[in-house]
Scaffold this motif. Structure first.
Motif, short mmCIF file in Angstrom:
data_model
loop_
_atom_site.label_atom_id
_atom_site.label_comp_id
_atom_site.label_asym_id
_atom_site.label_seq_id
_atom_site.Cartn_x
_atom_site.Cartn_y
_atom_site.Cartn_z
N VAL A 1 0.85 -1.20 0.00
CA VAL A 1 0.00 0.00 0.00
C VAL A 1 0.88 1.25 0.00
CG1 VAL A 1 -1.68 1.33 1.33
CG2 VAL A 1 -1.96 -1.14 1.07
N ALA A 2 1.91 1.26 0.82
CA ALA A 2 2.80 2.42 0.89
C ALA A 2 3.48 2.67 -0.45
CB ALA A 2 3.85 2.22 1.98
N ALA A 3 3.90 1.61 -1.13
CA ALA A 3 4.53 1.75 -2.44
C ALA A 3 3.55 2.32 -3.46
CB ALA A 3 5.08 0.41 -2.92
N ALA A 4 2.31 1.83 -3.43
CA ALA A 4 1.29 2.32 -4.36
C ALA A 4 0.98 3.79 -4.12
CB ALA A 4 0.02 1.48 -4.24
N VAL A 5 0.82 4.16 -2.86
CA VAL A 5 0.52 5.57 -2.53
C VAL A 5 1.69 6.47 -2.92
CG1 VAL A 5 0.06 7.16 -0.63
CG2 VAL A 5 -1.17 5.00 -0.76
N ARG A 6 2.91 5.99 -2.74
CA ARG A 6 4.09 6.77 -3.12
C ARG A 6 4.09 7.06 -4.61
NH1 ARG A 6 7.73 3.31 -1.85
NH2 ARG A 6 7.36 3.62 0.37
N VAL A 7 3.74 6.06 -5.44
CA VAL A 7 3.67 6.27 -6.89
C VAL A 7 2.65 7.35 -7.21
CG1 VAL A 7 2.98 5.21 -9.08
CG2 VAL A 7 4.46 3.96 -7.50
N VAL A 8 1.48 7.29 -6.58
CA VAL A 8 0.43 8.27 -6.84
C VAL A 8 0.91 9.66 -6.43
CG1 VAL A 8 -1.91 9.00 -6.22
CG2 VAL A 8 -1.43 6.59 -6.67
N ARG A 9 1.48 9.79 -5.25
CA ARG A 9 1.96 11.10 -4.79
C ARG A 9 3.05 11.66 -5.69
NH1 ARG A 9 1.88 9.82 1.69
NH2 ARG A 9 -0.38 10.06 1.89
#
Length: 75
Positions: A19-27
């Motif tokens: 989840v953290a990796a996915a949110v980092r990509v979005v940000r």
């Protein structure tokens, strides 16, 4: 039809790491977005948003995070 996902393999760090990796990509995309406890909403031109979606999927896949569909009984 209703459907959910069940994890069949977790990356190091578990679901939180994925989840953290996915949110980092979005940000990092620079697109306007909003992350809640259940969803991440991304705003922008279709192609730009879909590029982020596909890149996010590839990052999570690279972590060897695997999900399988779980059929749910209709309500």
């Amino acid at each position: 039809a209703r459907q959910a996902l069940r994890s069949s393999g977790l990356p190091a760090g578990g679901v939180g790491a994925a989840v953290a990796a996915a949110v980092r990509v979005v940000r990092d995309s620079g697109l306007p977005h909003r992350t809640t406890s259940m969803f991440t909403e991304i705003e922008g031109e279709w192609d730009a948003v879909m590029d982020v979606v596909w890149y996010t999927r590839s990052v999570v896949d690279d972590m060897q995070f695997q999900c399988q569909p779980v059929p749910l009984a209709p309500q």
